[in-house]
Scaffold this active site. Structure first.
Site, short mmCIF file in Angstrom:
data_model
loop_
_atom_site.label_atom_id
_atom_site.label_comp_id
_atom_site.label_asym_id
_atom_site.label_seq_id
_atom_site.Cartn_x
_atom_site.Cartn_y
_atom_site.Cartn_z
N SER A 125 0.89 -1.27 -0.17
CA SER A 125 -0.01 -0.08 -0.02
C SER A 125 0.80 1.31 0.13
O SER A 125 2.08 1.18 -0.08
CB SER A 125 -1.01 0.11 1.30
OG SER A 125 -0.02 0.17 2.38
N LYS A 126 0.27 2.30 0.03
CA LYS A 126 0.91 3.82 -0.17
C LYS A 126 1.76 3.67 0.94
O LYS A 126 2.98 4.49 0.80
CB LYS A 126 -0.15 4.82 -0.14
CG LYS A 126 -0.84 5.11 -1.07
CD LYS A 126 -0.09 6.21 -2.02
CE LYS A 126 -0.28 6.25 -3.42
NZ LYS A 126 0.80 5.77 -4.42
N ARG A 127 1.79 3.24 2.10
CA ARG A 127 2.79 3.32 3.08
C ARG A 127 4.06 2.90 2.90
O ARG A 127 5.01 3.05 3.51
CB ARG A 127 2.05 2.12 4.55
CG ARG A 127 1.28 2.90 5.54
CD ARG A 127 0.95 1.88 6.60
NE ARG A 127 0.86 0.52 6.18
CZ ARG A 127 1.43 -0.41 6.51
NH1 ARG A 127 2.40 -0.23 7.11
NH2 ARG A 127 1.19 -1.86 6.18
N HIS A 128 4.17 1.76 1.70
CA HIS A 128 5.24 1.44 1.27
C HIS A 128 5.98 2.33 0.38
O HIS A 128 7.22 1.88 -0.34
CB HIS A 128 5.03 -0.24 0.75
CG HIS A 128 4.80 -1.20 1.85
ND1 HIS A 128 3.38 -1.55 1.80
CD2 HIS A 128 5.15 -1.87 2.85
CE1 HIS A 128 3.15 -2.43 2.93
NE2 HIS A 128 4.26 -2.54 3.53
N GLY A 129 5.54 3.47 -0.03
CA GLY A 129 6.01 4.40 -0.94
C GLY A 129 4.99 4.06 -2.26
O GLY A 129 3.98 3.89 -2.34
#
Ligand code: GLU
Length: 472
Positions: free
Chosen positions: A249-253
């Site tokens: 997800s976005k959390r991973h970049g």
């Protein structure tokens, strides 16, 4: 074989979806089959034309060319669900006529309330099939109340077995499911229904999709059966996870193909890397051309466990592909990145510079920073380099070396190396006392490609001018 990629245009192409597209593409090509692009845009509120165009552009950029699709046509179109509404209505009518489906008049509030009660009893929410056998009178009453019915599929009581090509046999007991909606009250098909109708009419033989769709598959199988159609083969791939093991997800970049494209990944590198997300060759080989992947790919070698997306590995692989590219080609690819930083250069000079730096480039977006010192009038000094260039003994060495270089007519790397090594020796100096400060003075950096090659590419005029700047 006929395989399809069926994205919903509710966002840009995600890494996980691109991998789904790639696996479908590889299997279709391996068997000289057809690869079909179908746009699943029945969710009007979330679907956007802009995303559809973006997905198409990114798939093309990746080199996943389809044989049939909304832009190309084909014998089984239209390939956009929003253009097939009449077909879904006809299929729903057929199921109604055959008593395999029925109108349901329950309101959202009623359904919510019943689900709440089920949850309170620790049962999983599902429809209780209460509209299955309504009398004509009841239906009339509901219609008079202004209720707009949906159409639900009548689930037969049985166990459904999915023979998944990756996960093996998976069984589902339909007793645990409620009759599900196939047509919404606005006349639009529900996702599960549209998928099946399209797979039937587009003669899809094999469905490769994410594991998140596995729970939909028994519903699809029941619909194929109810519509007397051949059931395609199914393969559900494990989801793509971030390096920490949680869903990517976005959390991973960056998570979209578009973002990686912007960062300067090459399509062939991404193509190769995506193939390794959940699939592995017999030989432990990692670097594959497109043709090799088409030949080698098989569903048997797809892993059941989650695929970990590792951006660092992708970057490493991209570096390999960059090194395989001709400097001419890399120079061309670097132009938008240079322009973004306000840098412009003549093509032949740029090619020479890129040829020198190619070994160190891992992403195209790194090129401006890596080669800036070749292009600008005034170089910037890295803090470490700045200190060195200010030392008095360094200034002394460079002053006298500058005089030597000014008299040099052959400024080729070979000639420079010969002259500078001799000069160093004749002056009783060590190479590191000369080479290092010289590099710093002309590049502003303490590391870089070969010193003499760098000097040759920069040219005599720039080298002398930079030495003068350090010395004044
Ligand atoms: N439109 C679905 C999605 O984007 C795919 C459905 C399918 O492959 O059957 O997840």
């Amino acid at each position: 074989m006929r395989l399809r990629f069926a994205p919903s245009p509710t966002g840009y192409l995600h890494i996980g979806n691109a991998r789904t597209a790639l696996f479908n593409y590889l299997l279709a090509k391996k068997h000289q089959g057809r690869f079909i692009l179908r746009i699943e845009d029945t969710d009007i509120a979330r679907s956007k034309k802009e995303f559809e165009a973006g997905i198409i552009e990114d798939l093309r950029w990746l080199g996943l060319n389809w044989d049939e699709g909304p832009d190309k046509g084909g014998d089984f179109g239209p390939y956009r669900q929003s253009e097939r509404l009449k077909t879904y209505q006809e299929f729903a009518e057929k199921l109604l006529k055959e008593n395999k489906a029925y109108h349901c008049y329950c309101t959202k509030e009623e359904l919510d309330q019943r689900n709440k009660e089920l949850l309170a009893r620790k049962e999983s929410p599902r429809y209780d099939n209460r509209c299955r056998n309504l009398s004509d009178e009841q239906k009339k009453k509901y219609l008079e109340e202004g209720r707009k019915p949906v159409i639900r599929f009548k689930i037969p009581e049985k166990t459904i077995e999915v023979n998944d090509l990756i996960r093996g046999k998976v069984s589902f007991d339909t007793k645990l499911m409620g009759d599900f909606i196939i047509m919404k009250s606005d006349g639009k098909p529900a996702f599960n229904f549209a998928v099946v109708v399209d797979d039937i009419l587009m003669r899809i033989t094999t469905v490769i999709r994410g594991e998140d769709h596995l729970s939909n598959t028994p519903r699809h199988i029941m619909l194929f059966e109810a519509l007397n159609s051949k059931i395609p083969e199914f393969a559900h791939m494990a989801m793509t996870m971030g390096p920490d093991g949680s869903r990517l997800s976005k959390r991973h970049g960056a998570t979209s193909i578009r973002e990686y494209r912007k960062l300067g990944m090459l399509p062939e590198a991404l193509f190769n890397y995506l193939a390794l997300l959940g699939w592995g060759s017999k030989k432990d080989q990692e670097i594959f051309t497109k043709e090799e992947l088409i030949k080698e790919f098989s569903l048997e070698r797809c892993k059941e466990g989650a695929a970990i997306f590792d951006p660092e590995k992708l970057t490493w692989m991209n570096g390999l592909y960059i090194r395989k590219k001709k400097p001419q080609e890399l120079a061309k690819l670097s132009i938008p990145y240079l322009e973004e930083k306000g840098l412009r250069e003549k093509e032949d000079y740029l090619i020479k510079v890129i040829a020198l730096e190619r070994e160190r480039i891992k992403k195209l977006s790194e090129i401006p920073d890596l080669i800036e010192y070749f292009l600008v009038e005034k170089i910037k000094f890295s803090p470490e380099a700045l200190l060195l260039s200010k030392k008095p003994e360094v200034k002394e060495i460079l002053t006298s070396l500058k005089q030597e270089l000014e008299n040099l007519s052959d400024f080729s790397a070979a000639s420079l190396e010969k002259i500078i090594r001799e000069w160093t020796k004749n002056n009783g100096l060590k190479t590191k006392d000369v080479f290092h400060p010289l590099r710093v003075a002309i590049t502003g950096r303490t590391i870089g490609p070969g010193l003499f090659e760098t000097m040759e590419v920069l040219g005599k005029e720039k080298v002398i001018q930079r030495l003068m700047e350090v010395l004044c």
